[in-house]
Design an enzyme around this catalytic site. Structure first.
Site, PDB file in Angstrom:
ATOM      1  N   TYR A 144       0.855  -1.187   0.000  1.00 33.31           N
ATOM      2  CA  TYR A 144       0.000   0.000   0.000  1.00 33.31           C
ATOM      3  C   TYR A 144       0.887   1.232   0.000  1.00 33.31           C
ATOM      4  O   TYR A 144       1.848   1.312   0.771  1.00 33.31           O
ATOM      5  CB  TYR A 144      -0.890   0.010   1.248  1.00 33.31           C
ATOM      6  CG  TYR A 144      -1.795   1.213   1.363  1.00 33.31           C
ATOM      7  CD1 TYR A 144      -2.861   1.395   0.472  1.00 33.31           C
ATOM      8  CD2 TYR A 144      -1.604   2.169   2.358  1.00 33.31           C
ATOM      9  CE1 TYR A 144      -3.696   2.499   0.587  1.00 33.31           C
ATOM     10  CE2 TYR A 144      -2.445   3.277   2.474  1.00 33.31           C
ATOM     11  CZ  TYR A 144      -3.490   3.432   1.583  1.00 33.31           C
ATOM     12  OH  TYR A 144      -4.317   4.524   1.690  1.00 33.31           O
ATOM     13  N   ASP A 239       9.432   2.674  -0.112  1.00 31.47           N
ATOM     14  CA  ASP A 239       8.383   3.354   0.649  1.00 31.47           C
ATOM     15  C   ASP A 239       8.541   2.941   2.108  1.00 31.47           C
ATOM     16  O   ASP A 239       8.155   1.840   2.510  1.00 31.47           O
ATOM     17  CB  ASP A 239       6.996   2.981   0.106  1.00 31.47           C
ATOM     18  CG  ASP A 239       5.889   3.718   0.855  1.00 31.47           C
ATOM     19  OD1 ASP A 239       6.201   4.418   1.856  1.00 31.47           O
ATOM     20  OD2 ASP A 239       4.719   3.584   0.452  1.00 31.47           O
ATOM     21  N   LYS A 267       4.290   9.028   8.552  1.00 25.99           N
ATOM     22  CA  LYS A 267       3.764   9.175   9.905  1.00 25.99           C
ATOM     23  C   LYS A 267       4.796   9.173  11.027  1.00 25.99           C
ATOM     24  O   LYS A 267       4.695   9.960  11.963  1.00 25.99           O
ATOM     25  CB  LYS A 267       2.735   8.092  10.150  1.00 25.99           C
ATOM     26  CG  LYS A 267       3.053   6.734   9.543  1.00 25.99           C
ATOM     27  CD  LYS A 267       1.866   5.807   9.725  1.00 25.99           C
ATOM     28  CE  LYS A 267       1.789   4.711   8.697  1.00 25.99           C
ATOM     29  NZ  LYS A 267       0.518   4.029   8.710  1.00 25.99           N
TER      30      LYS A 267
END
Ligand code: PMP
Length: 429
Positions: A144, A239, A267
């Site tokens: 994702y 990522d 985050k």
């Protein structure tokens, strides 16, 4: 445990917010019961509006390495708030945080801040396309990378086939440049390259996948991927929105010898504030506006309050090098305990740990890619989740998510969690 107030709050939320939540997984769609509405957090604990207390293994889906309401981070945020919430102008704290990141990641000379992981990845892909002048990109099924259009591509059955949109509202024209490969399978990537005569701009991968459950990439696979990208002039993007500062202080790159061309972070650098970032060599980043022609911008990018939280968190991490060892040991202790609890009830179960990230599947074989992950017993997971929640253990509400240890977790909390796991495994056997 009583959840009456949360049930009422969910009904109220439902009237004014789609599904009652601002991000779908929070709705508990894949598990039983109603999501507890959270009142506050303290260290490793969450407290809901019914007064229930949970040991929190979600930690806001990763960012809170020091747990909830950490005093030093809280103080730096309050001080930043008192100076002003946003200026839309350069501040020195952006340079300070950027310098810390650049020092930690060999593959990053320069970094740009944005406000979410989605934005970081979307911008990195645009930059990769701008630098290479190519359109096609390769992603892996089960990874994702946020909800931007060209990355919302579902797992297709054929390898290296052009992707189709996984959500209504995403035009096929926008996803036709996204090719799908199978995680840990270099042949599938090779096929994408072969089927793309005009070249591939970039291959994007979660080097430690945390969005199909925890599924790490093999070192040999990453090495081959690195070679393939170099040979074809495609940029390799790691990522690390989830694994950055979680797998190690310098993310997956800290425990792998493979170095990417570009990195996306998210985050965890915000310690709970909305932040994302993408970085690369000075040469690649020079293509970005205003130095270069690839446009990218954000009113709240580099927000001073978010930067303050991130800087304090990062400096705390750097000043405590043994922290990752202790977080990793706790993650391992937890997963060993869950495994023994499952074995005691003859339940097929596999686990993995990378740094402070952990994952488990109700499955009888190792999980190496998304197809393997899909074979796990999600119905049993749902029962396990509910049993644990009712005993005050807050686990991710999907079997396709990783779990997280925070510095505020004690060995006693891990023991309490394992004890609950024994009880629940016996119930769901
Ligand atoms: N990439 C990865 C690896 C992620 O785990 C996530 C979020 N789970 C994102 C991108 C998107 O980040 P955000 O939710 O902040 O947009």
């Amino acid at each position: 445990m009583a959840y009456d107030k949360s049930i009422a709050a969910f009904e109220e939320a439902y009237k004014v917010i789609p599904g009652g939540v601002d991000s779908p997984v929070r709705a508990f769609s894949g598990v039983e019961g109603t999501p507890p509405f959270i009142q506050r957090g303290e260290g490793a604990y969450l407290f809901d509006i019914d007064g229930n207390r949970y040991i929190d293994y979600v930690q806001s889906w990763g960012p809170l390495i020091f747990g909830h309401a950490d005093k030093e981070i809280e103080t730096s945020v309050i001080e930043a708030v008192q100076r002003g919430l946003s200026f839309g102008a350069p501040t020195t704290i952006e340079t300070e945080l950027a310098s810390e990141i650049v020092t930690l990641f060999d593959s990053i000379d320069k970094v740009r801040f944005v406000s979410s992981g989605t934005e970081a990845v979307m911008s990195a892909i645009r930059l990769a396309r701008g630098v290479t002048g190519r359109e096609n990109i390769v992603k892996f099924t089960g990874c994702y990378h946020g909800h931007s259009d060209s990355l919302l591509v579902q797992a297709g059955s054929g390898l290296a086939t052009f992707g189709s949109p996984s959500s209504p509202g995403v035009p096929a024209d926008l996803t036709k440049h996204t090719l799908l490969a199978t995680y840990n399978d270099i042949e599938s990537v090779l096929k994408c390259f072969e089927e793309s005569p005009d070249g591939i701009a970039c291959v994007i991968i979660e080097p430690i996948a945390g969005n199909m459950g925890l599924v790490p990439a093999d070192e040999a696979f990453l090495e081959e991927l690195r070679c393939l990208c170099t040979n074809h002039g495609a940029l390799l993007i790691f990522d690390e929105v989830m694994s950055g500062f979680r797998a190690s202080l310098s993310g997956a790159q800290g425990i792998s010898s493979v170095k990417p061309d570009m990195v996306t972070l998210g985050k965890v650098i915000g310690a709970g504030m909305p932040v994302g970032a993408f970085g690369a060599s000075a040469q690649i980043m020079a293509h970005l506006s205003p130095e270069g022609p690839v446009y990218q911008a954000g009113t709240l990018s580099g927000n001073p309050v978010a930067m303050a939280a991130g800087l304090t968190s990062l400096r705390k991490l750097k000043s405590n090098p043994s922290l990752y060892v202790s977080l990793g040991n706790k993650a391992k202790k937890l997963m060993d305990g869950f495994k023994k609890a499952a074995d005691a009830s003859n339940i097929p179960f596999v686990t993995d740990v990378r740094g402070s990230m952990f994952g488990f599947f109700f499955s009888d074989k190792p999980v190496r890619n998304f197809d393997d992950a899909l074979e796990n017993d999600t119905a049993r997971f749902a029962k396990f989740h509910k049993g644990m929640l009712d005993r005050g253990i807050y686990l991710a509400c999907s079997s396709f998510e990783a779990g997280f240890i925070c510095a505020a977790m004690t060995d006693e909390m891990i023991d309490e969690t394992i004890k609950a796991a024994y009880e629940v495994m016996a119930e769901i056997a």
